[in-house]
Write an enzyme that holds these catalytic residues in place. Structure first.
Site, PDB file in Angstrom:
ATOM      1  N   GLU A  54     101.791  83.779 167.130  1.00 24.03           N
ATOM      2  CA  GLU A  54     101.842  84.787 166.124  1.00 24.03           C
ATOM      3  C   GLU A  54     101.570  86.141 166.503  1.00 24.03           C
ATOM      4  O   GLU A  54     100.783  86.502 167.227  1.00 24.03           O
ATOM      5  CB  GLU A  54     100.445  84.344 165.231  1.00 24.03           C
ATOM      6  CG  GLU A  54     100.414  85.251 163.922  1.00 24.03           C
ATOM      7  CD  GLU A  54      99.139  85.254 163.093  1.00 24.03           C
ATOM      8  OE1 GLU A  54      98.188  84.447 163.511  1.00 24.03           O
ATOM      9  OE2 GLU A  54      99.300  85.778 161.923  1.00 24.03           O
ATOM     10  N   GLU A  79      98.020  90.351 169.531  1.00 22.49           N
ATOM     11  CA  GLU A  79      97.372  91.530 168.711  1.00 22.49           C
ATOM     12  C   GLU A  79      96.861  92.671 169.667  1.00 22.49           C
ATOM     13  O   GLU A  79      96.179  92.489 170.688  1.00 22.49           O
ATOM     14  CB  GLU A  79      95.922  91.041 167.952  1.00 22.49           C
ATOM     15  CG  GLU A  79      95.270  92.063 167.280  1.00 22.49           C
ATOM     16  CD  GLU A  79      96.274  92.876 166.117  1.00 22.49           C
ATOM     17  OE1 GLU A  79      96.689  92.180 165.392  1.00 22.49           O
ATOM     18  OE2 GLU A  79      96.282  94.007 166.293  1.00 22.49           O
ATOM     19  N   ASP A 117     100.547  94.480 173.643  1.00 30.49           N
ATOM     20  CA  ASP A 117     101.588  94.620 172.800  1.00 30.49           C
ATOM     21  C   ASP A 117     102.734  93.402 172.719  1.00 30.49           C
ATOM     22  O   ASP A 117     102.849  93.214 173.893  1.00 30.49           O
ATOM     23  CB  ASP A 117     102.289  95.915 173.288  1.00 30.49           C
ATOM     24  CG  ASP A 117     103.640  96.276 172.350  1.00 30.49           C
ATOM     25  OD1 ASP A 117     103.330  96.974 171.683  1.00 30.49           O
ATOM     26  OD2 ASP A 117     104.576  95.555 172.710  1.00 30.49           O
ATOM     27  N   ASP A 140     103.955  95.734 160.359  1.00 29.58           N
ATOM     28  CA  ASP A 140     103.732  97.016 159.839  1.00 29.58           C
ATOM     29  C   ASP A 140     105.039  97.629 159.517  1.00 29.58           C
ATOM     30  O   ASP A 140     105.888  97.627 160.015  1.00 29.58           O
ATOM     31  CB  ASP A 140     103.189  97.979 161.118  1.00 29.58           C
ATOM     32  CG  ASP A 140     101.756  97.698 161.484  1.00 29.58           C
ATOM     33  OD1 ASP A 140     101.022  97.056 160.701  1.00 29.58           O
ATOM     34  OD2 ASP A 140     101.477  97.779 162.610  1.00 29.58           O
ATOM     35  N   PHE A 213      95.971  89.677 154.983  1.00 32.82           N
ATOM     36  CA  PHE A 213      96.850  90.777 154.249  1.00 32.82           C
ATOM     37  C   PHE A 213      97.637  89.836 153.020  1.00 32.82           C
ATOM     38  O   PHE A 213      97.600  90.464 151.868  1.00 32.82           O
ATOM     39  CB  PHE A 213      97.798  91.351 155.117  1.00 32.82           C
ATOM     40  CG  PHE A 213      97.853  92.618 155.724  1.00 32.82           C
ATOM     41  CD1 PHE A 213      96.625  92.529 156.658  1.00 32.82           C
ATOM     42  CD2 PHE A 213      98.073  93.499 155.116  1.00 32.82           C
ATOM     43  CE1 PHE A 213      96.176  93.714 157.361  1.00 32.82           C
ATOM     44  CE2 PHE A 213      97.807  94.909 155.760  1.00 32.82           C
ATOM     45  CZ  PHE A 213      96.682  94.833 156.923  1.00 32.82           C
TER      46      PHE A 213
END
Ligand SMILES: C[S@@+](CC[C@H](N)C(=O)[O-])C[C@H]1O[C@@H](n2cnc3c(N)ncnc32)[C@H](O)[C@@H]1O
Length: 237
Positions: A54, A79, A117, A140, A213
């Site tokens: 993920e 993450e 990253d 994003d 989200f």
């Protein structure tokens, strides 16, 4: 024309310092720099189970629910924000405390959290064809025009790494976003790749697991857009 977002340089500088792979159960983080190169997943996890990643795992809701549901799948959440890495660790800790999960039981031994990253991790540490599925939920959107170059799906190195590392037989890419314009762009960019094709049906076995989200946006009544892509088998590429 190749678009190479300059923001990666900034993130790379920061991420290379602290990048680590965290074993939540063992409460241990190993600096990424201790891995000389692509990671052999079978050796790393100690089993030959498929590996799913993920990207931008946020507060870790999907990671926890999916890894609990599929103990015979190895999950990696990438993450880059420290705050979310810490919140994900907390989420697992809370769950284990609440349900009295014994750390030695093996539950969640199929999960690792990578604080770095995603592009950095994929390009350096993920072997060819070794990933059964990527999950990218609410990437994003960088809505301001001058920031759009930061969108992860605009990064050619990232797209190459993504397709290079997917299982060439039937590796899948799951995408969800609330941002219609970005969704359109993602579809257009992926249509330009000879290595992936969209799957009309079958949104996947974990379609019902909402990320943080998703829960927030559904409550707000926003539209949610989903797509699934599959790696073309070798005779097509
Ligand atoms: C909008 S949030 C979505 C979080 C989660 N997927 C959800 O749906 O609740 C995007 C997340 O991706 C992370 N992220 C963005 N770009 C990333 C990158 N290149 N590598 C790793 N994480 C990234 C951000 O830090 C943030 O946590």
């Amino acid at each position: 024309m190749r678009e190479n977002p300059d923001y990666n340089d900034i993130y790379y500088q920061n991420t290379t310092i602290h990048s680590q792979i965290i074993d939540i159960i063992a409460e241990r983080g190993v600096p990424l720099c201790e891995f000389p190169g692509p990671i052999n997943w079978e050796t790393f996890f100690g089993n030959p189970h498929p590996v799913e990643i993920e990207i931008g795992s946020g507060k870790g809701r999907f990671l926890l629910e999916a890894s609990k549901r599929h103990p015979a799948v190895n999950y990696i959440g990438i993450e880059r924000a420290q705050k979310y890495v810490a919140l994900t660790q907390e989420r697992f800790e809370k769950y284990m405390r609440h349900f009295g999960v014994d750390r030695a039981s093996g539950m969640f031994s199929n999960v690792r959290l990578v604080w770095t990253d995603a592009n950095y991790f994929l390009t350096r540490y993920v072997p060819n064809g070794s990933i059964q599925a990527y999950h990218i939920y609410f990437p994003d959107p960088w809505p301001k025009k001058r920031q759009r170059k930061r969108r992860i799906f605009r990064n050619q190195d990232f797209l190459s790494a993504l397709t290079r590392t997917l299982n060439i037989e039937d590796g899948r890419l799951y995408i969800t976003t609330d941002y219609a314009e970005y969704f359109q762009e993602i579809q257009e960019r992926l249509a330009g790749l000879s290595t992936l094709h969209p799957i009309e049906s079958g949104l996947g076995p974990d379609r019902d697991i909402a990320t943080n989200f998703e829960m927030k946006y559904v409550l707000e009544g926003r539209d949610i857009y989903r797509a699934v892509y599959e790696r073309f088998s070798p005779q097509h590429t």
